[in-house]
Design a protein around this motif. Sequence first.
Motif, PDB file in Angstrom:
ATOM      1  N   TRP A 157      57.127 -51.732  58.571  1.00 46.95           N
ATOM      2  CA  TRP A 157      57.896 -51.662  59.807  1.00 46.95           C
ATOM      3  C   TRP A 157      58.354 -53.024  60.294  1.00 46.95           C
ATOM      4  O   TRP A 157      59.156 -53.132  61.199  1.00 46.95           O
ATOM      5  N   VAL A 158      57.853 -54.141  59.692  1.00 42.25           N
ATOM      6  CA  VAL A 158      58.341 -55.485  59.987  1.00 42.25           C
ATOM      7  C   VAL A 158      58.867 -56.105  58.700  1.00 42.25           C
ATOM      8  O   VAL A 158      58.113 -56.187  57.719  1.00 42.25           O
ATOM      9  N   VAL A 159      60.142 -56.499  58.704  1.00 38.49           N
ATOM     10  CA  VAL A 159      60.754 -57.107  57.523  1.00 38.49           C
ATOM     11  C   VAL A 159      61.255 -58.492  57.900  1.00 38.49           C
ATOM     12  O   VAL A 159      61.989 -58.653  58.883  1.00 38.49           O
ATOM     13  N   VAL A 160      60.853 -59.498  57.139  1.00 38.49           N
ATOM     14  CA  VAL A 160      61.315 -60.873  57.326  1.00 38.49           C
ATOM     15  C   VAL A 160      62.190 -61.221  56.126  1.00 38.49           C
ATOM     16  O   VAL A 160      61.699 -61.269  54.985  1.00 38.49           O
ATOM     17  N   ALA A 173      50.979 -54.337  54.378  1.00 40.26           N
ATOM     18  CA  ALA A 173      51.120 -53.008  54.961  1.00 40.26           C
ATOM     19  C   ALA A 173      51.898 -53.052  56.274  1.00 40.26           C
ATOM     20  O   ALA A 173      52.414 -52.034  56.729  1.00 40.26           O
ATOM     21  N   TYR A 174      51.994 -54.212  56.885  1.00 38.97           N
ATOM     22  CA  TYR A 174      52.697 -54.346  58.154  1.00 38.97           C
ATOM     23  C   TYR A 174      53.952 -55.232  58.065  1.00 38.97           C
ATOM     24  O   TYR A 174      54.911 -55.019  58.779  1.00 38.97           O
ATOM     25  N   VAL A 175      53.918 -56.228  57.184  1.00 30.15           N
ATOM     26  CA  VAL A 175      55.018 -57.194  57.107  1.00 30.15           C
ATOM     27  C   VAL A 175      55.484 -57.311  55.665  1.00 30.15           C
ATOM     28  O   VAL A 175      54.649 -57.501  54.761  1.00 30.15           O
ATOM     29  N   CYS A 176      56.792 -57.192  55.500  1.00 28.78           N
ATOM     30  CA  CYS A 176      57.393 -57.379  54.187  1.00 28.78           C
ATOM     31  C   CYS A 176      58.130 -58.704  54.170  1.00 28.78           C
ATOM     32  O   CYS A 176      59.054 -58.930  54.973  1.00 28.78           O
ATOM     33  N   TRP A 177      57.759 -59.573  53.285  1.00 27.63           N
ATOM     34  CA  TRP A 177      58.391 -60.888  53.166  1.00 27.63           C
ATOM     35  C   TRP A 177      59.367 -60.870  51.983  1.00 27.63           C
ATOM     36  O   TRP A 177      58.994 -60.514  50.874  1.00 27.63           O
ATOM     37  N   ARG A 178      60.585 -61.248  52.240  1.00 26.61           N
ATOM     38  CA  ARG A 178      61.610 -61.302  51.196  1.00 26.61           C
ATOM     39  C   ARG A 178      62.079 -62.749  51.016  1.00 26.61           C
ATOM     40  O   ARG A 178      62.369 -63.430  51.989  1.00 26.61           O
ATOM     41  N   GLY A 179      62.148 -63.167  49.745  1.00 29.84           N
ATOM     42  CA  GLY A 179      62.629 -64.510  49.463  1.00 29.84           C
ATOM     43  C   GLY A 179      61.665 -65.596  49.884  1.00 29.84           C
ATOM     44  O   GLY A 179      62.089 -66.699  50.238  1.00 29.84           O
ATOM     45  N   LEU A 218      57.830 -66.478  64.794  1.00 30.09           N
ATOM     46  CA  LEU A 218      57.664 -65.085  64.413  1.00 30.09           C
ATOM     47  C   LEU A 218      56.562 -64.422  65.238  1.00 30.09           C
ATOM     48  O   LEU A 218      56.727 -63.298  65.714  1.00 30.09           O
ATOM     49  N   ARG A 219      55.448 -65.104  65.407  1.00 27.93           N
ATOM     50  CA  ARG A 219      54.344 -64.538  66.200  1.00 27.93           C
ATOM     51  C   ARG A 219      54.803 -64.329  67.650  1.00 27.93           C
ATOM     52  O   ARG A 219      54.453 -63.304  68.268  1.00 27.93           O
ATOM     53  N   ASP A 244      48.982 -58.757  67.809  1.00 27.61           N
ATOM     54  CA  ASP A 244      47.848 -58.871  66.871  1.00 27.61           C
ATOM     55  C   ASP A 244      48.217 -58.469  65.459  1.00 27.61           C
ATOM     56  O   ASP A 244      47.329 -58.100  64.659  1.00 27.61           O
ATOM     57  N   VAL A 245      49.496 -58.524  65.090  1.00 27.56           N
ATOM     58  CA  VAL A 245      49.908 -58.133  63.746  1.00 27.56           C
ATOM     59  C   VAL A 245      49.440 -59.179  62.738  1.00 27.56           C
ATOM     60  O   VAL A 245      49.618 -60.391  62.940  1.00 27.56           O
ATOM     61  N   ASP A 246      48.848 -58.719  61.662  1.00 27.57           N
ATOM     62  CA  ASP A 246      48.434 -59.608  60.567  1.00 27.57           C
ATOM     63  C   ASP A 246      49.661 -59.834  59.688  1.00 27.57           C
ATOM     64  O   ASP A 246      50.059 -58.931  58.936  1.00 27.57           O
ATOM     65  N   VAL A 247      50.278 -61.016  59.785  1.00 29.56           N
ATOM     66  CA  VAL A 247      51.529 -61.262  59.084  1.00 29.56           C
ATOM     67  C   VAL A 247      51.341 -61.353  57.583  1.00 29.56           C
ATOM     68  O   VAL A 247      52.318 -61.304  56.831  1.00 29.56           O
TER      69      VAL A 247
END
Length: 487
Positions: A6-9, A54-60, A36-37, A47-50
């Motif tokens: 649900w979080v995409v960077v 499962a919560y944050v997708c990192w691209r590039g 970002l925080r 309190d999202v664990d970056v």
Amino acid sequence: MSIRPWVVVEEPDDRGLRRVTVGSTAAGGVWSLRELRKLLARRGHPDVDVDDPAYVCWRGGGSDTWPDRAWRRRTVSALMVAGLLASAVLNVVIGRPDVFGALTFAQRLTGAVFVLSGLVLLASAAAAVDHWGKRQSRVSGAVTVLGVLIALATDTLLVLMWLDEREWTRYMLAFMPLWCWAVWALCLLLRERAWKGVPQPRKVAAGVVVSAVFTALSLAYSTMYAPTVAPLHLTLKAGFGAARADGLHPFLQVPLKLSVKNTGAFSVYIVIDDFSVYGRTARYSEKGDSSVDEWERSIDLDKTREDSETNVDQLYYTALSRGRFYEPGTVLESGQEDTREHVLQVPRNAKYDLLHVDLQLAFMRKDRGRIDVDAFGDQHPSWNVTPERFFCTVDWCRDRLLYLGRVRHNNNLVNVTHGPRYMLATWGIDAKYPFYSISTYHFEHPGPPPREKGKRELDRFGVSAVDTNAEVSMAELTKSIDVPRPS
């Protein structure tokens, strides 16, 4: 649980900014993990664990990939904004005097163009903040480019006009550095293709070009064409009335009537004027010989005369009266006519065969410039020399009254790119022709004033001279009274 986090960077762009999407909504861009925080905290997820996929997708690149050079980006942004703001202030300072003080519509239009361009530059400064920031507007880059182009065009015009005289002016401290800044800024924006993202960029570019062309035509019309073709005429008249015998003194009272009318479309400043009355005596020859030898002798005696008259060998002119019609700096409005009557005292036994009057006037068009009337109207006798002021100590202007005042062009572009100019006028009872000039000379500057009038400066400010003359015979003046003529 959805397969897609649900979080995409997104991957960093060419400036190091990473776009963030929360759920299906674009949340903005961030430059660092700290930003970002903060963004997630504002969204209600502090309190999202970056690092948890499962919560944050990192691209590039992961959470340690932040290529932003904050110091460089902020420095470039500050320089861009500072240059645009300084250019806006300069344009408003240049245009404001013409908007409120110019005499013609074309000159007011020129001032309005500069003031409006200053407002566009203010908008460009705000756009530059966004363009070197999060780029929330798609057109911020194009607006920044437009502002830089306006600044470059204005500064280039100022530099070219300055090269005309290459004189020191305090505005050089503004437009010279700003021209260098505009060249740097435009190269930077072109390299980055800052207009990317603008819909239909070709139409936008065409609109900018058309606007620039119309602006250039307006400036050319107001600075060169309109002041040149506008006609201006002054009508001068001079004449003598019937003489009357003075009952108490052995003189004849001869009325002299002078008139000046402004028949042009614009008001004028009177720079200096003069009227002189002469009595003419002549040596006559009954043989009627008008030989070349006699004409040459007549020229030697009076360098201003080039005519020849049969039966007249030599002409002599005696000054009878000298005066001025106006005070220097007087404004003669369009359509205004002024008349002055002056009475001459001519000795009854004078051997004059005729009276001659010269009326001459120098003026400056009010649509071309403005004279500091308060200063120019002050009278400075040349013989009052002080250590602080150099009141014309050279021989040719001694024993004269001097008038000096600042003169400003009605187009403020000339004022800011040229050094100060002063109008100098002199008048004296022993000088046949008044002197006037426009130059950088000032009483507080050492050295003599300019001897030549400086035709270029006079033409630039629309300074011209007109004159008229009249003659009347003594026989005509005295035909109605019994006056014994000298043998």
